[in-house]
Structure formats: structure tokens, C-alpha cells
Design an enzyme around this catalytic site. Structure first.
Site, PDB file in Angstrom:
ATOM      1  N   SER A   1      -2.990  -5.309 -13.941  1.00  0.00           N
ATOM      2  CA  SER A   1      -2.921  -4.537 -12.496  1.00  0.00           C
ATOM      3  C   SER A   1      -2.838  -5.755 -11.664  1.00  0.00           C
ATOM      4  CB  SER A   1      -4.025  -3.702 -12.533  1.00  0.00           C
ATOM      5  OG  SER A   1      -4.161  -3.201 -11.034  1.00  0.00           O
TER       6      SER A   1
ATOM      7  N   TYR B   1     -12.525  -0.130 -12.476  1.00  0.00           N
ATOM      8  CA  TYR B   1     -11.239  -0.271 -12.495  1.00  0.00           C
ATOM      9  C   TYR B   1     -10.818  -1.933 -12.602  1.00  0.00           C
ATOM     10  CZ  TYR B   1      -6.176   0.305 -12.528  1.00  0.00           C
ATOM     11  OH  TYR B   1      -4.683   0.298 -12.914  1.00  0.00           O
TER      12      TYR B   1
END
Ligand code: NAP
Length: 251
Positions: A143, A156
């Protein structure tokens, strides 16, 4: 020789029922690979799109929040008679809350699915291909938050920063043994994962303004990088986190 040809190859793709996973599975199939889609939801749409390419598709049911399920994926794939030599760790979740209010449950859920299960699935996959002596490719889905801090997504960010580190660690150990371990870092992609962000008009506009390409990504934008990292075109690429982000990180 077509460096990007995946004929005769077989890819495990987790979270292949929707979003980026479905697009990567379809892209790998178009390049010639058979696909084993792994997840907890129906894979019927993915199955239909892959069958139309003439490739074989199997669905494996697994709840990847449970490490035992992740560990068992490779054995289940082999029980189908398949010998996967590509692993795409795409399944992932996100939980949003202010950091002062972030709960242990939201921490554990994300870390278990996005980091712990990915590690043990990589381990099981590597053991199998090393036993067989076949070259293989592992592609993790990282990410922008493998590089940046983000906001309101503590677990996350921790998971995706962890994925970047593990990608490098596994590459260091396995490159010499003919397993390439790399990651794709998608930018902002229109999927379920970003529904909350897109629903917030102000956040959506702020993000859009900052993307050099001038648009959010579609899931299909991730397929080319996955084909590259699965193919012999990337045989000397190890431990890299490849941003596919419309230029976001260059800004
Ligand atoms: P998505 O549409 O929400 O897809 C997530 C996938 O993961 C779904 O197939 C989901 O299955 C699966 N999954 C989640 N928990 C699971 C579990 N316990 N067991 C099995 N499968 C599970 O989101 P996406 O954007 O395509 O996300 C794919 C990956 O890209 C994730 O790792 C995400 O973090 C990463 N990513 C996304 C973006 C973005 O902008 N969208 C940016 C950077 C990275 P269900 O449908 O059954 O929930």
C-alpha cells in the site's frame, strides 16, 4: 520468447472474488496462467471471466483471518492436483478510527488477516516449491501506507509497513533459491476498501487533487504489474515494492 507469457503456470490469488484480486486473477489468466482463487465469498463472477479466457479456475474456501486456514491453502490447492508456482497475497481489510480510540479488536483483525496469515501462507508456499525444486514468484499487495503514515488507520498502516519489511526479508532468504518475492503498492483504487473515503466528498477531492495522473485507479490498473512480477520478465527483481499509484509517491 514472450517474456510475459504465463502459459503452464498456476497462480493462487487470495481475495479473488472482487476488487484488485479479481482484476489480478483475470490479468494473470489472460497472460496464460491457471488460477486458484482463495476467499470466503462466492467466486462465481471471477470463475466466469477466467473460464472465458480458456484457463482453468478453482475456488478454494478459506477465511484468512484464521492463520490455520492460511497455512492450509497450499495443501488444499495441491489436493486439487495443482502445483501453484505464483502466489498473490491480495486479501486484506481496513478499519478506520481515531488513534486515541483505536480498539484491540480492530488492531487484531487487521494484523491477523493482512500480516500474520500472509506470512504463514508465504511460508507454506515456499516450503512446497522448495521441496519440488521449482522456481516461483510471490507477489504481496502492499500500500502507499507501506511508505507513508496515513491517518485513522493504525493497524492497516502497521500491517502494510510490515508487509514491505517481510517482502524484503523473504527476498533476502529466498532469492538465491529461485523464489522472487516482491510487492505491488496500489495507489487509491476504486474498490470496497475505499468506499468510506470516496463517500467523503472533501477527502475524495483532496486525494484526487494530489494524484499526478488526475484520476483514481481502477482495479485493472494493477494487472500489468502483477503479470510483470509473475513472469520471467522479472526474474532478477527481488524485494521491491512497486508503486502503481498514478505518481502519488513522486509528488
Ligand atoms: P476489497 O474490494 O475490499 O477486497 C478485499 C478482498 O480481501 C476481498 O476479496 C475480501 O473478501 C478479501 N478478504 C478480506 N478478508 C478476508 C478473509 N478473512 N478471508 C478471505 N478473504 C478475505 O478491496 P481491494 O481494494 O480490492 O483490496 C485488495 C488489497 O489491496 C488489500 O490487501 C488492500 O489492502 C490493498 N490495497 C487497496 C487499495 C485501494 O485503494 N483499494 C490501496 C492499497 C492497497 P470478501 O469480499 O469476502 O470480504
Amino acid at each position: 520468447m514472450n517474456l510475459f507469457d504465463l502459459s503452464g503456470r498456476c497462480a493462487i490469488v487470495t481475495g479473488a472474488n472482487t476488487g484488485i484480486g479479481r482484476a489480478i486473477a483475470a490479468g494473470l489468466a489472460r497472460a496464460g496462467a491457471d488460477i486458484i482463487g482463495v476467499g470466503r465469498s462466492s467466486m462465481d463472477e471471477t470463475a466466469a471471466s477466467i473460464s472465458s479466457t480458456g484457463r482453468v479456475f478453482h475456488a478454494l474456501n478459506a477465511d484468512l483471518s484464521r492463520v490455520e486456514a492460511a497455512r492450509d491453502v497450499v495443501a488444499q490447492a495441491r489436493a486439487l492436483g495443482a502445483k501453484p508456482d505464483i502466489l498473490v497475497n491480495n486479501a486484506g481489510i481496513i478499519r478506520r478510527a481515531d488513534t486515541v480510540d483505536f480498539t484491540e479488536a480492530d488492531w487484531d483483525a487487521v494484523i491477523d488477516t493482512n500480516l500474520k496469515s500472509v506470512f504463514f501462507l508465504c511460508q507454506a508456499f515456499a516450503k512446497a516449491v522448495l521441496d519440488d525444486g521449482i522456481p516461483a514468484k510471490i507477489i504481496n499487495v502492499a500500500s502507499l501506507l507501506s511508505f507513508q503514515g496515513g491517518i485513522r488507520v493504525a493497524s492497516y498502516t502497521a500491517s502494510k509497513s510490515g508487509i514491505a519489511g517481510l517482502t524484503r526479508l523473504m527476498a533476502n532468504e529466498w532469492a538465491v533459491r529461485n523464489i522472487n518475492v516482491n510487492a505491488i503498492a496500489p495507489g487509491y483504487v476504486e474498490t470496497n476498501n475505499t468506499q468510506a473515503l470516496r463517500a467523503d466528498a472533501e477527502r475524495h477531492a483532496d486525494i484526487l487533487k494530489r494524484i499526478p495522473a488526475g484520476r483514481w485507479a481502477q482495479p485493472d490498473d494493477m494487472a500489468g504489474a502483477a503479470i510483470f512480477l509473475a513472469s520471467r520478465a522479472s526474474d532478477y527483481v527481488h524485494g521491491t515494492i512497486l508503486p502503481v499509484d498514478g505518481g502519488w509517491l513522486a509528488r
